[in-house]
Design a protein around this motif. Structure first.
Motif, PDB file in Angstrom:
ATOM      1  N   ARG A  87       0.859  -1.177   0.000  1.00 59.54           N
ATOM      2  CA  ARG A  87       0.000   0.000   0.000  1.00 59.54           C
ATOM      3  C   ARG A  87       0.897   1.230   0.000  1.00 59.54           C
ATOM      4  NH1 ARG A  87      -0.032   2.100   5.219  1.00 59.54           N
ATOM      5  NH2 ARG A  87       0.630   0.693   6.873  1.00 59.54           N
ATOM      6  N   GLU A  88       0.273   2.388  -0.144  1.00 65.70           N
ATOM      7  CA  GLU A  88       1.046   3.624  -0.094  1.00 65.70           C
ATOM      8  C   GLU A  88       1.628   3.835   1.303  1.00 65.70           C
ATOM      9  OE1 GLU A  88      -0.657   6.668  -3.445  1.00 65.70           O
ATOM     10  OE2 GLU A  88      -1.359   6.868  -1.375  1.00 65.70           O
ATOM     11  N   ARG A 144       3.819   6.900   3.597  1.00 66.66           N
ATOM     12  CA  ARG A 144       4.336   8.260   3.670  1.00 66.66           C
ATOM     13  C   ARG A 144       5.305   8.334   4.838  1.00 66.66           C
ATOM     14  NH1 ARG A 144      -0.195  12.541   4.229  1.00 66.66           N
ATOM     15  NH2 ARG A 144      -0.267  12.491   1.955  1.00 66.66           N
ATOM     16  N   ARG A 202       6.251  10.400  -0.247  1.00 68.62           N
ATOM     17  CA  ARG A 202       5.189   9.422  -0.428  1.00 68.62           C
ATOM     18  C   ARG A 202       5.683   8.333  -1.383  1.00 68.62           C
ATOM     19  NH1 ARG A 202      -0.596   9.256  -0.341  1.00 68.62           N
ATOM     20  NH2 ARG A 202      -0.688  11.463   0.205  1.00 68.62           N
ATOM     21  N   GLY A 211       4.322   5.166  -3.493  1.00 70.87           N
ATOM     22  CA  GLY A 211       3.107   4.546  -3.979  1.00 70.87           C
ATOM     23  C   GLY A 211       3.159   3.036  -3.932  1.00 70.87           C
ATOM     24  N   ALA A 212       2.025   2.412  -4.170  1.00 71.18           N
ATOM     25  CA  ALA A 212       1.958   0.948  -4.166  1.00 71.18           C
ATOM     26  C   ALA A 212       2.851   0.337  -5.236  1.00 71.18           C
ATOM     27  CB  ALA A 212       0.514   0.498  -4.359  1.00 71.18           C
TER      28      ALA A 212
END
Length: 347
Positions: free
Chosen positions: A5-6, A8, A30, A32-33
């Motif tokens: 999953r993302e 941060r 961040r 990302g997936a």
């Protein structure tokens, strides 16, 4: 690598002499997936080299190396960073800031001046003022200062152990202090001269603590007996065939995977120890890094990641924790100037 999953993260690093063409100071990154990373919000303050989460998920306390300040920053839902509060603690080089689990205060370990500062917090998390400053210089009569890098006192970290009490490794005096709520200090453990205690981590289930000897590159294991730490084991963090200059730095306990990680600056690796027998760590090998001076390593537990900050090469690598436990795994790279600390931000 792809992510579940993302994720941060908030990264802080040295600004003195650092590159200005990449994220500098504090930045939210961040991932990302798909494993692609992008820097979102940025805030340039001087040398934000240690970050501790506050009582609210959007607040973080920041210590500023080679300065006399602590800062409180906020991160919003879009990854923007704002300076919420700042305090002059009248002590140089807070290398670390620890947050009281009840949120009543923070403790700054000021490496250069050899003092520990307690700062009261308001109900909203802001700084209410300095409560006391404890001077640790020449506090331990038996200190030998065998290593030329050692001075009179160099508190490098404070680890909460409950009810306003802390363990404080002191690199110069080769001691771990027990620090009480009123600032009273007594030796919890003395280690061999020249070891240079830097950072300590507690085992979350067993009455055991692990200490990094920065100057002799060792992992020292203690049995916890009340306010005392009884040494039971010491291991090198370096391979037997390494003869170069190196200094240990960060320590991480991953109780889920029964591992302890220690970074080596010089050998530029992460030493991995099996702690299925908590009082007898066993070396299982080294994760080689593609970056110099790994000052920091931290477990991003919610994301199942190990973050390693290569200060000398301006990047942070994220490893899957289960792969790192087996000395395996690819990584996601975040570009950041002279990174020194990484914490997860809740999305």
């Amino acid at each position: 690598m792809s992510m579940h999953r993302e994720v941060r993260v908030l990264v802080g690093g040295f600004t003195d002499g650092a590159r200005a063409d990449i994220p500098l100071g504090l930045a939210v990154h961040r991932v990302g997936a798909d494993g692609e990373a992008v820097a979102e919000g940025r805030l340039v303050i001087d040398n934000p080299t240690w970050i501790s989460p506050g009582s609210a998920p959007d607040l973080f306390y920041v210590s500023q190396s080679a300065r006399r300040s602590l800062s409180l920053v906020g991160v919003d839902a879009d990854g923007r960073i704002s300076l919420v509060d700042q305090i002059d603690i009248d002590a140089l080089n807070p290398a670390h800031v620890a947050v009281d689990p009840q949120g009543s205060h923070v403790i700054a370990s000021c490496f250069s001046e050899g003092v520990i500062v307690k700062v009261r917090l308001r109900d909203d998390g802001g700084f209410a003022g300095v409560e006391w400053t404890r001077d640790m210089n020449r506090a331990l009569a038996s200190a030998t200062r065998r290593n030329s890098l050692q001075s009179d006192a160099e508190p490098h970290q404070a680890v909460p152990i409950g009810a306003g009490e802390y363990f404080v490794p002191d690199r110069a005096q080769d001691v771990v202090w027990h620090l009480g709520p009123d600032g009273a200090a007594a030796p919890a453990a003395e280690v061999r001269p020249g070891a240079g205690p830097r950072h300590l981590a507690l085992h979350p289930a067993a009455p055991v603590a692990y200490l990094v000897g920065e100057l002799d590159s060792t992992l020292i294991t203690f049995r916890r007996e009340g306010r005392a730490l009884v040494p039971v084991d010491v291991r090198t963090t370096l391979p037997a065939d390494w003869f170069g200059d190196s200094a240990a730095a960060a320590i991480v306990v991953d109780a889920v995977r029964e591992r302890v990680y220690v970074t080596n600056r010089g050998h530029d690796s992460v030493a991995v120890f099996d702690i299925r027998a908590p009082e007898r760590p066993t070396s299982i090998g080294w994760i080689p890094l593609r970056g110099r001076t790994p000052r920091f390593a931290g477990l991003l537990a919610d994301a199942g990641l190990l973050a390693v900050a290569a200060q000398g090469d301006d990047h942070v690598d994220l490893f899957r924790a289960e792969a790192a436990a087996r000395l395996q795994g690819s990584d996601v790279r975040l570009v950041h100037a002279a990174p020194a600390c990484v914490v997860q931000v809740q999305l």
